[in-house]
Design a protein around this motif. Structure first.
Motif, PDB file in Angstrom:
ATOM      1  N   THR A   1     -12.230  13.905 -23.125  1.00  0.00           N
ATOM      2  CA  THR A   1     -12.302  13.517 -21.711  1.00  0.00           C
ATOM      3  C   THR A   1     -12.408  12.014 -21.677  1.00  0.00           C
ATOM      4  N   VAL A   2     -11.409  11.390 -21.080  1.00  0.00           N
ATOM      5  CA  VAL A   2     -11.401   9.934 -21.038  1.00  0.00           C
ATOM      6  C   VAL A   2     -10.685   9.504 -19.770  1.00  0.00           C
ATOM      7  N   SER A   3     -11.095   8.406 -19.209  1.00  0.00           N
ATOM      8  CA  SER A   3     -10.520   7.957 -17.936  1.00  0.00           C
ATOM      9  C   SER A   3      -9.041   7.624 -18.090  1.00  0.00           C
ATOM     10  N   GLY A   4      -8.677   7.083 -19.189  1.00  0.00           N
ATOM     11  CA  GLY A   4      -7.278   6.786 -19.475  1.00  0.00           C
ATOM     12  C   GLY A   4      -7.172   6.597 -20.970  1.00  0.00           C
ATOM     13  N   LEU A   5      -6.252   7.319 -21.603  1.00  0.00           N
ATOM     14  CA  LEU A   5      -6.194   7.287 -23.065  1.00  0.00           C
ATOM     15  C   LEU A   5      -5.320   6.140 -23.541  1.00  0.00           C
ATOM     16  N   ARG A   6      -5.920   5.317 -24.365  1.00  0.00           N
ATOM     17  CA  ARG A   6      -5.133   4.247 -24.989  1.00  0.00           C
ATOM     18  C   ARG A   6      -4.643   4.699 -26.368  1.00  0.00           C
ATOM     19  N   GLY A   7      -5.486   5.467 -27.047  1.00  0.00           N
ATOM     20  CA  GLY A   7      -5.088   5.949 -28.368  1.00  0.00           C
ATOM     21  C   GLY A   7      -6.060   7.000 -28.871  1.00  0.00           C
ATOM     22  N   LEU A   8      -5.549   7.944 -29.661  1.00  0.00           N
ATOM     23  CA  LEU A   8      -6.383   8.956 -30.302  1.00  0.00           C
ATOM     24  C   LEU A   8      -6.172   8.845 -31.795  1.00  0.00           C
ATOM     25  N   PHE A   9      -7.251   8.843 -32.544  1.00  0.00           N
ATOM     26  CA  PHE A   9      -7.202   8.615 -33.981  1.00  0.00           C
ATOM     27  C   PHE A   9      -7.737   9.834 -34.733  1.00  0.00           C
ATOM     28  N   TRP A  10      -7.128  10.119 -35.863  1.00  0.00           N
ATOM     29  CA  TRP A  10      -7.652  11.104 -36.805  1.00  0.00           C
ATOM     30  C   TRP A  10      -8.017  10.395 -38.103  1.00  0.00           C
TER      31      TRP A  10
ATOM     32  N   ALA B   1     -10.368   4.441 -24.952  1.00  0.00           N
ATOM     33  CA  ALA B   1      -9.971   4.462 -23.544  1.00  0.00           C
ATOM     34  C   ALA B   1      -9.277   3.169 -23.165  1.00  0.00           C
ATOM     35  N   SER B   2      -8.426   3.275 -22.168  1.00  0.00           N
ATOM     36  CA  SER B   2      -7.783   2.069 -21.647  1.00  0.00           C
ATOM     37  C   SER B   2      -8.791   1.325 -20.778  1.00  0.00           C
TER      38      SER B   2
ATOM     39  N   SER C   1     -14.197  -1.657 -23.053  1.00  0.00           N
ATOM     40  CA  SER C   1     -14.549  -2.370 -24.268  1.00  0.00           C
ATOM     41  C   SER C   1     -13.710  -2.012 -25.482  1.00  0.00           C
ATOM     42  N   TYR C   2     -12.867  -1.007 -25.399  1.00  0.00           N
ATOM     43  CA  TYR C   2     -12.061  -0.565 -26.537  1.00  0.00           C
ATOM     44  C   TYR C   2     -12.885   0.017 -27.667  1.00  0.00           C
ATOM     45  N   ILE C   3     -14.147   0.337 -27.447  1.00  0.00           N
ATOM     46  CA  ILE C   3     -14.945   0.958 -28.482  1.00  0.00           C
ATOM     47  C   ILE C   3     -14.537   2.421 -28.579  1.00  0.00           C
ATOM     48  N   PRO C   4     -14.151   2.882 -29.768  1.00  0.00           N
ATOM     49  CA  PRO C   4     -13.749   4.286 -29.883  1.00  0.00           C
ATOM     50  C   PRO C   4     -14.952   5.218 -29.819  1.00  0.00           C
ATOM     51  N   THR C   5     -14.727   6.376 -29.235  1.00  0.00           N
ATOM     52  CA  THR C   5     -15.728   7.443 -29.203  1.00  0.00           C
ATOM     53  C   THR C   5     -15.334   8.496 -30.219  1.00  0.00           C
ATOM     54  N   PHE C   6     -16.234   8.801 -31.137  1.00  0.00           N
ATOM     55  CA  PHE C   6     -15.951   9.753 -32.208  1.00  0.00           C
ATOM     56  C   PHE C   6     -16.500  11.135 -31.886  1.00  0.00           C
ATOM     57  N   GLY C   7     -15.786  12.148 -32.339  1.00  0.00           N
ATOM     58  CA  GLY C   7     -16.301  13.493 -32.327  1.00  0.00           C
ATOM     59  C   GLY C   7     -17.198  13.708 -33.538  1.00  0.00           C
ATOM     60  N   ARG C   8     -17.835  14.886 -33.595  1.00  0.00           N
ATOM     61  CA  ARG C   8     -18.770  15.179 -34.685  1.00  0.00           C
ATOM     62  C   ARG C   8     -18.066  15.637 -35.955  1.00  0.00           C
ATOM     63  N   GLY C   9     -16.785  15.941 -35.824  1.00  0.00           N
ATOM     64  CA  GLY C   9     -16.019  16.295 -37.010  1.00  0.00           C
ATOM     65  C   GLY C   9     -15.933  17.784 -37.278  1.00  0.00           C
ATOM     66  N   THR C  10     -14.930  18.161 -38.058  1.00  0.00           N
ATOM     67  CA  THR C  10     -14.773  19.520 -38.573  1.00  0.00           C
ATOM     68  C   THR C  10     -14.823  19.445 -40.090  1.00  0.00           C
ATOM     69  N   SER C  11     -15.740  20.196 -40.664  1.00  0.00           N
ATOM     70  CA  SER C  11     -15.869  20.247 -42.116  1.00  0.00           C
ATOM     71  C   SER C  11     -14.953  21.339 -42.659  1.00  0.00           C
ATOM     72  N   LEU C  12     -13.964  20.944 -43.435  1.00  0.00           N
ATOM     73  CA  LEU C  12     -12.985  21.892 -43.967  1.00  0.00           C
ATOM     74  C   LEU C  12     -13.220  22.097 -45.455  1.00  0.00           C
ATOM     75  N   ILE C  13     -13.297  23.359 -45.845  1.00  0.00           N
ATOM     76  CA  ILE C  13     -13.378  23.707 -47.268  1.00  0.00           C
ATOM     77  C   ILE C  13     -12.209  24.636 -47.580  1.00  0.00           C
ATOM     78  N   VAL C  14     -11.436  24.264 -48.587  1.00  0.00           N
ATOM     79  CA  VAL C  14     -10.305  25.068 -49.025  1.00  0.00           C
ATOM     80  C   VAL C  14     -10.617  25.623 -50.404  1.00  0.00           C
ATOM     81  N   HIS C  15     -10.677  26.939 -50.471  1.00  0.00           N
ATOM     82  CA  HIS C  15     -10.997  27.597 -51.740  1.00  0.00           C
ATOM     83  C   HIS C  15      -9.723  27.875 -52.541  1.00  0.00           C
ATOM     84  N   PRO C  16      -9.791  27.663 -53.869  1.00  0.00           N
ATOM     85  CA  PRO C  16      -8.607  27.934 -54.712  1.00  0.00           C
ATOM     86  C   PRO C  16      -8.358  29.432 -54.852  1.00  0.00           C
TER      87      PRO C  16
END
Lengths: 111, 114
Positions: free
Chosen positions: A26-35, A92-93, A96-111
């Motif tokens: 949720t952002v007022s105007g998206l300037r960029g989304l980062f992974w 956000a556009s 301050s251009y400060i990015p807001t981070f999510g809490r992340g997804t922890s991925l585990i891939v089992h062999p």
């Protein structure tokens, strides 16, 4: 206030089992989304920047897509070395251009 | 190009002490941001410096401060350490004054306060 929600919090996959990670924002105007990808005890490693709805970017087994409300990180035929925490951030556009981070997804891939 | 470097990588301090962390950005990058990362709060923005000036500041107490030198290297200082300051402190640099430019993170400094 800008908000980023990532789901699921944790994901366990078998090697070769494709899946997707979600980043709702949720952002007022998206300037960029980062992974980013973050390995334990290390700093986040930049993966992709997406700028507008409909945009897609790929890198090896990873593909990021963007809509007006969310982004997906698709992992095709994952390998154990893809195990990491994946972080999403929005910028956000205006303001301050400060990015807001999510809490992340922890991925585990089992062999 | 060399990546973002941070020193020291690990630090153990006692409550009440102060600490200084250092960050060298990627060559040519003028913006340096600092983040605190904890399991409970995730990545939280501390402050950003651009051309030796603090451009943005997060919601942290005044015990947290920083500065940037003319060569873009940056330091952050935490005074009167508290147990809750134990965290991974990350520095990130980017090229360009405005958004959206991706940030490149250093390996972090793991601070433990006992």
């Amino acid at each position: 206030e800008d908000q980023v929600t990532q789901s699921p919090e944790a994901l366990r996959l078998q090697e070769g089992e494709s899946s997707s990670l979600n980043c709702s924002y949720t952002v007022s105007g998206l300037r960029g989304l980062f992974w980013y990808r973050q390995d334990p005890g290390k700093g986040p490693e930049f993966l992709f920047t997406l700028y507008s709805a409909g945009e897609e970017k790929e890198k090896e087994r990873l593909k990021a897509t963007l809509t007006k409300k969310e982004s997906f990180l698709h992992i095709t035929a994952p390998k154990p070395e893809d195990s990491a925490t994946y972080l999403c951030a929005v910028q956000a556009s205006g303001g301050s251009y400060i990015p807001t981070f999510g809490r992340g997804t922890s991925l585990i891939v089992h062999p | 190009k060399a990546g973002v470097t941070q020193t020291p990588r690990y630090l153990i301090k006692t409550r009440g002490q102060q600490v200084t962390l250092s960050c060298s950005p990627i060559s040519g990058h003028r913006s340096v941001s600092w983040y605190q990362q904890t399991p409970g709060q995730g990545l939280q923005f501390l402050f950003e410096y651009f051309s030796e000036t603090q451009r943005n500041k997060g919601n942290f107490p005044g015990r947290f401060s920083g500065r940037q030198f003319s060569n873009s290297r940056s330091e952050m200082n935490v005074s009167t350490l508290e147990l809750g300051d134990s965290a991974l402190y990350l520095c990130a640099s980017k090229d360009g004054e405005q958004a959206p430019y991706e940030q490149y993170f250093g390996p972090g400094t793991r601070l433990t306060v006992t």
